[in-house]
Design a protein around this motif. Structure first.
Motif, PDB file in Angstrom:
ATOM      1  N   GLY A  29       0.835  -1.208   0.000  1.00 27.29           N
ATOM      2  CA  GLY A  29       0.000   0.000   0.000  1.00 27.29           C
ATOM      3  C   GLY A  29       0.865   1.251   0.000  1.00 27.29           C
ATOM      4  O   GLY A  29       0.521   2.262   0.592  1.00 27.29           O
ATOM      5  N   GLY A  30       1.976   1.155  -0.702  1.00 30.13           N
ATOM      6  CA  GLY A  30       2.904   2.293  -0.753  1.00 30.13           C
ATOM      7  C   GLY A  30       2.288   3.504  -1.421  1.00 30.13           C
ATOM      8  O   GLY A  30       2.643   4.642  -1.116  1.00 30.13           O
ATOM      9  N   ILE A  52      -2.908  -1.474  -4.733  1.00 29.51           N
ATOM     10  CA  ILE A  52      -4.063  -1.900  -5.516  1.00 29.51           C
ATOM     11  C   ILE A  52      -4.356  -0.889  -6.626  1.00 29.51           C
ATOM     12  O   ILE A  52      -5.032  -1.216  -7.605  1.00 29.51           O
ATOM     13  CB  ILE A  52      -5.283  -2.074  -4.577  1.00 29.51           C
ATOM     14  CG1 ILE A  52      -6.329  -2.986  -5.190  1.00 29.51           C
ATOM     15  CG2 ILE A  52      -5.860  -0.741  -4.135  1.00 29.51           C
ATOM     16  CD1 ILE A  52      -7.390  -3.449  -4.183  1.00 29.51           C
ATOM     17  N   GLY A  76      -1.881  -4.771  -7.308  1.00 24.31           N
ATOM     18  CA  GLY A  76      -2.853  -5.816  -6.976  1.00 24.31           C
ATOM     19  C   GLY A  76      -3.333  -5.681  -5.545  1.00 24.31           C
ATOM     20  O   GLY A  76      -2.824  -4.859  -4.768  1.00 24.31           O
ATOM     21  N   ILE A  78      -3.496  -6.911  -1.928  1.00 25.96           N
ATOM     22  CA  ILE A  78      -2.545  -7.661  -1.093  1.00 25.96           C
ATOM     23  C   ILE A  78      -3.137  -8.972  -0.582  1.00 25.96           C
ATOM     24  O   ILE A  78      -2.406  -9.919  -0.316  1.00 25.96           O
ATOM     25  CB  ILE A  78      -2.015  -6.794   0.077  1.00 25.96           C
ATOM     26  CG1 ILE A  78      -0.915  -7.517   0.831  1.00 25.96           C
ATOM     27  CG2 ILE A  78      -3.123  -6.357   1.014  1.00 25.96           C
ATOM     28  CD1 ILE A  78       0.228  -7.996  -0.022  1.00 25.96           C
ATOM     29  N   ARG A  94       1.736   0.691   6.110  1.00 26.07           N
ATOM     30  CA  ARG A  94       1.132   1.787   6.885  1.00 26.07           C
ATOM     31  C   ARG A  94      -0.201   2.128   6.226  1.00 26.07           C
ATOM     32  O   ARG A  94      -0.263   2.547   5.089  1.00 26.07           O
ATOM     33  CB  ARG A  94       2.038   3.019   6.910  1.00 26.07           C
ATOM     34  CG  ARG A  94       1.468   4.198   7.719  1.00 26.07           C
ATOM     35  CD  ARG A  94       2.443   5.358   7.685  1.00 26.07           C
ATOM     36  NE  ARG A  94       2.022   6.508   8.464  1.00 26.07           N
ATOM     37  CZ  ARG A  94       1.239   7.487   8.001  1.00 26.07           C
ATOM     38  NH1 ARG A  94       0.742   7.440   6.776  1.00 26.07           N
ATOM     39  NH2 ARG A  94       0.937   8.519   8.775  1.00 26.07           N
ATOM     40  N   ALA A  95      -1.259   1.856   6.991  1.00 27.94           N
ATOM     41  CA  ALA A  95      -2.620   2.261   6.605  1.00 27.94           C
ATOM     42  C   ALA A  95      -3.215   1.427   5.476  1.00 27.94           C
ATOM     43  O   ALA A  95      -3.886   1.967   4.590  1.00 27.94           O
ATOM     44  CB  ALA A  95      -2.669   3.754   6.267  1.00 27.94           C
TER      45      ALA A  95
HETATM   46  C1  LIG Z   1      -4.156   5.553   3.227  1.00 27.34           C
HETATM   47  S1  LIG Z   1      -3.125   5.083   1.887  1.00 27.34           S
HETATM   48  C2  LIG Z   1      -1.567   4.880   2.716  1.00 27.34           C
HETATM   49  C3  LIG Z   1      -0.408   5.121   1.806  1.00 27.34           C
HETATM   50  C4  LIG Z   1       0.955   5.033   2.515  1.00 27.34           C
HETATM   51  N1  LIG Z   1       1.227   3.685   2.962  1.00 27.34           N
HETATM   52  C5  LIG Z   1       1.032   6.018   3.660  1.00 27.34           C
HETATM   53  O1  LIG Z   1       1.075   5.599   4.799  1.00 27.34           O
HETATM   54  O2  LIG Z   1       1.059   7.220   3.374  1.00 27.34           O
HETATM   55  C6  LIG Z   1      -3.602   3.401   1.597  1.00 27.34           C
HETATM   56  C7  LIG Z   1      -3.017   2.823   0.336  1.00 27.34           C
HETATM   57  O3  LIG Z   1      -3.300   1.427   0.328  1.00 27.34           O
HETATM   58  C8  LIG Z   1      -3.789   1.050  -0.927  1.00 27.34           C
HETATM   59  N2  LIG Z   1      -4.645  -0.144  -0.684  1.00 27.34           N
HETATM   60  C9  LIG Z   1      -5.852  -0.177  -0.088  1.00 27.34           C
HETATM   61  N3  LIG Z   1      -6.308  -1.438  -0.028  1.00 27.34           N
HETATM   62  C10 LIG Z   1      -5.357  -2.228  -0.593  1.00 27.34           C
HETATM   63  C11 LIG Z   1      -5.244  -3.620  -0.829  1.00 27.34           C
HETATM   64  N4  LIG Z   1      -6.213  -4.462  -0.479  1.00 27.34           N
HETATM   65  N5  LIG Z   1      -4.130  -4.085  -1.441  1.00 27.34           N
HETATM   66  C12 LIG Z   1      -3.141  -3.220  -1.810  1.00 27.34           C
HETATM   67  N6  LIG Z   1      -3.197  -1.887  -1.614  1.00 27.34           N
HETATM   68  C13 LIG Z   1      -4.288  -1.392  -1.005  1.00 27.34           C
HETATM   69  C14 LIG Z   1      -4.512   2.279  -1.449  1.00 27.34           C
HETATM   70  O4  LIG Z   1      -4.626   2.278  -2.853  1.00 27.34           O
HETATM   71  C15 LIG Z   1      -3.634   3.396  -0.917  1.00 27.34           C
HETATM   72  O5  LIG Z   1      -2.607   3.750  -1.831  1.00 27.34           O
END
Ligand SMILES: C[S@@+](CC[C@H](N)C(=O)[O-])C[C@H]1O[C@@H](n2cnc3c(N)ncnc32)[C@H](O)[C@@H]1O
Length: 189
Positions: A29-30, A52, A76, A78, A94-95
């Motif tokens: 979720g970078g 994703i 994709g 996760i 993170r998040a």
């Molecule tokens: C709130 S942002 C956090 C971004 C970064 N990690 C930060 O802390 O600033 C959440 C990120 O997770 C991604 N995301 C959400 N659900 C996901 C999943 N099931 N698999 C992969 N990525 C996901 C979103 O597209 C988004 O870019």
């Protein structure tokens, strides 16, 4: 919708776990976050960024320019994407985990961690904490304290350290994050 300019706490914890530039790091979720920029600037050369959202990945790739060629970009979900087995030394999220509101999503996530991590690897997960917001970008989330978050992962993960970080948003509000830093046991599955 917006990103913290630099993920200082994440960088600090990853640097503690990732000794030497050869370690394999995955940022789950970078998104558009600049953590990958900071990892590259600190000499890491085996970085995977998974999200994703293709759009979010594209933003980071464009921002990095030529340096983006040194990163493995994975698009994709996760909970479903095929990952290399026993490959990563450090897992950072993170998040993202807090968006997994259904138990089966969380089970699938933990399975992914167990399969993709090298035995003895480090797992760093940050979610909204007990006093954090109840939604994120209009989506429901699950808030955790360290015990509840660790419980999701189970006995193969040893909780080394946890702590909260209060994050100031551009809108003048705050968000409480909980960070858990776990070591996986050294035996393979
Ligand atoms: C709130 S942002 C956090 C971004 C970064 N990690 C930060 O802390 O600033 C959440 C990120 O997770 C991604 N995301 C959400 N659900 C996901 C999943 N099931 N698999 C992969 N990525 C996901 C979103 O597209 C988004 O870019």
């Amino acid at each position: 919708s917006w990103y913290r300019p630099h993920l200082e706490k994440s960088l600090e914890l990853i640097q503690r776990a990732a000794i030497g530039s050869a370690v394999q790091i995955i940022d789950v979720g970078g998104g558009e976050a600049t953590l990958v920029d900071d990892l590259l600037a600190n000499g890491y050369r085996n970085i995977s960024v998974l999200d994703i959202s293709q759009t979010a990945i594209d933003v980071s790739r464009q921002r990095l320019g030529k340096a983006a060629d040194n990163v493995a970009w994975l698009v994709g979900d996760i909970t479903q994407i095929a990952l290399p087995q026993q490959f990563y030394d450090v897992w950072h999220d993170r998040a993202v985990f807090h968006f997994l509101t259904r138990p089966e999503q969380r089970v699938a996530y933990v399975r992914q961690v167990m399969a993709a991590m090298k035995p003895g690897g480090t797992v760093i997960v940050a979610t909204f904490g007990p006093e954090g917001p109840e939604t994120c970008s209009g989506l429901d989330i699950v808030r955790y304290d360290s015990e509840a978050l660790h419980d999701q992962f189970g006995a193969r993960f040893r909780l080394v350290e946890s702590g909260v970080e209060v994050h100031q948003t551009p809108f003048g509000t705050t968000q409480q994050f909980l960070y858990c830093y776990c070591k996986m046991d050294a035996e393979s599955t």
